[in-house]
Design a protein around this motif. Structure first.
Motif, PDB file in Angstrom:
ATOM      1  N   ALA A 199       0.833  -1.206   0.000  1.00 53.88           N
ATOM      2  CA  ALA A 199       0.000   0.000   0.000  1.00 53.88           C
ATOM      3  C   ALA A 199       0.865   1.252   0.000  1.00 53.88           C
ATOM      4  N   ARG A 200       1.946   1.226   0.781  1.00 55.09           N
ATOM      5  CA  ARG A 200       2.851   2.379   0.835  1.00 55.09           C
ATOM      6  C   ARG A 200       3.523   2.606  -0.513  1.00 55.09           C
ATOM      7  N   ASP A 201       3.975   1.522  -1.167  1.00 52.45           N
ATOM      8  CA  ASP A 201       4.609   1.655  -2.477  1.00 52.45           C
ATOM      9  C   ASP A 201       3.629   2.209  -3.511  1.00 52.45           C
ATOM     10  N   ALA A 202       2.378   1.737  -3.443  1.00 46.14           N
ATOM     11  CA  ALA A 202       1.371   2.217  -4.380  1.00 46.14           C
ATOM     12  C   ALA A 202       1.091   3.700  -4.165  1.00 46.14           C
ATOM     13  N   PHE A 203       0.993   4.114  -2.897  1.00 46.26           N
ATOM     14  CA  PHE A 203       0.767   5.528  -2.602  1.00 46.26           C
ATOM     15  C   PHE A 203       1.933   6.380  -3.090  1.00 46.26           C
ATOM     16  N   GLU A 204       3.164   5.926  -2.812  1.00 43.95           N
ATOM     17  CA  GLU A 204       4.335   6.707  -3.213  1.00 43.95           C
ATOM     18  C   GLU A 204       4.416   6.832  -4.727  1.00 43.95           C
ATOM     19  N   ARG A 205       4.033   5.784  -5.437  1.00 41.70           N
ATOM     20  CA  ARG A 205       4.039   5.861  -6.904  1.00 41.70           C
ATOM     21  C   ARG A 205       3.085   6.956  -7.388  1.00 41.70           C
ATOM     22  N   VAL A 206       1.860   6.954  -6.848  1.00 41.60           N
ATOM     23  CA  VAL A 206       0.885   7.977  -7.215  1.00 41.60           C
ATOM     24  C   VAL A 206       1.404   9.365  -6.830  1.00 41.60           C
ATOM     25  N   TYR A 207       1.986   9.456  -5.645  1.00 40.78           N
ATOM     26  CA  TYR A 207       2.497  10.736  -5.125  1.00 40.78           C
ATOM     27  C   TYR A 207       3.562  11.324  -6.042  1.00 40.78           C
ATOM     28  N   PHE A 208       4.564  10.515  -6.414  1.00 41.41           N
ATOM     29  CA  PHE A 208       5.654  11.038  -7.239  1.00 41.41           C
ATOM     30  C   PHE A 208       5.212  11.287  -8.686  1.00 41.41           C
ATOM     31  N   GLU A 209       4.328  10.433  -9.210  1.00 41.20           N
ATOM     32  CA  GLU A 209       3.825  10.681 -10.562  1.00 41.20           C
ATOM     33  C   GLU A 209       3.025  11.983 -10.608  1.00 41.20           C
ATOM     34  N   HIS A 210       2.288  12.269  -9.530  1.00 35.25           N
ATOM     35  CA  HIS A 210       1.541  13.531  -9.450  1.00 35.25           C
ATOM     36  C   HIS A 210       2.488  14.727  -9.518  1.00 35.25           C
ATOM     37  N   HIS A 211       3.555  14.703  -8.728  1.00 37.06           N
ATOM     38  CA  HIS A 211       4.480  15.831  -8.703  1.00 37.06           C
ATOM     39  C   HIS A 211       5.298  15.932  -9.988  1.00 37.06           C
ATOM     40  N   LEU A 212       5.643  14.795 -10.603  1.00 37.88           N
ATOM     41  CA  LEU A 212       6.352  14.841 -11.881  1.00 37.88           C
ATOM     42  C   LEU A 212       5.489  15.508 -12.950  1.00 37.88           C
TER      43      LEU A 212
END
Length: 250
Positions: A199-212
């Protein structure tokens, strides 16, 4: 800018250094062993060489000696290692290495050393004596030890490893949505039934893709927004399996 040859048997380190140096405007050649390094050095005379000490076939110090004995050590060479002794660092400097980088390598240290090497290379200045890293001066191996891996993927930082696949659970989507319904966000598609790490990895992926996406792919601005040093940001994106476009801005 400059042509830089990166010689390291660990593919993760080669890729990470390549991404960083490419973003700085350099042309980067990658060699996984001494044989490939010899060929690339002969085909494209590099302005600087980043040379790992510990490699399985011919180690970096031996290759450095070979170039020196053949009279082709006409470019600055920066040695790299995560577990070198003071004797090894001193020997490499005596042979002709310009400097020594201790892994894990920080962005600021890497770029500063590259800049200094390029200046000395252009001026033809002989390398000054290089002080051994603090962990090496303490006597014995440096504190860093590469993490165990099941493939050739290595680590510039302590937690770099095999890319993590996105863990986004599929949910049924209604055939029709109300006209005034707000658009769904990626976070709404994350399952809370996943194990914590997934769940943490999935959240971080969404988080960084959002900022990119928000920062137009600028690694510098994303690093500022997320509070990460750029070297750690590269490592995190690689770990999460987020593709980095060659056309992004810095």
């Amino acid at each position: 800018m400059a042509r830089i040859l990166v010689v390291d048997d660990e593919v993760g380190i080669r890729e990470l250094l390549s991404e960083i140096l490419y973003d700085e405007g350099h042309t980067v050649d990658l060699a996984e062993n001494a044989a490939a390094a010899r060929a690339l050095r002969a085909a494209h005379r590099p302005d600087v060489v980043l040379l790992d000490i510990w490699m399985p076939d011919t180690d970096g110090v031996t290759l450095l000696k070979e170039w020196a004995s053949q009279g082709v050590l006409d470019m600055p060479v920066i040695m790299m290692s995560g577990h070198a002794t003071i004797d090894t660092a001193v020997e490499a400097t005596r042979i002709g290495a310009m400097d020594f980088l201790e892994k894990p390598i920080t962005m600021s240290r890497l770029l500063k050393t590259i800049s200094t090497a390029l200046e000395r290379g252009r001026s033809g200045t002989r390398p000054a004596a290089v002080a051994a890293p603090a962990a090496v001066r303490a006597g014995g191996p440096a504190a860093y030890a590469p993490p165990p891996v099941t493939s050739t993927v290595g680590a510039v930082g302590a937690d770099y490893g095999r890319p993590v696949q996105p863990a986004v659970a599929e949910r049924p989507v209604p055939a029709t949505l109300p006209a005034d319904a707000p658009p769904r966000t990626p976070l709404q598609d994350l399952s809370l039934d996943l194990p914590l790490r997934e769940a943490r990895d999935a959240f971080e992926r969404v988080y960084f893709e959002h900022h990119l996406a928000r920062e137009g792919g600028s690694m510098t601005r994303v690093a500022d927004k997320t509070g990460l040093e750029r070297t750690h940001l590269y490592r995190k994106l690689k770990q999460l399996g987020i593709e980095l476009s060659r056309k992004r801005s810095v």
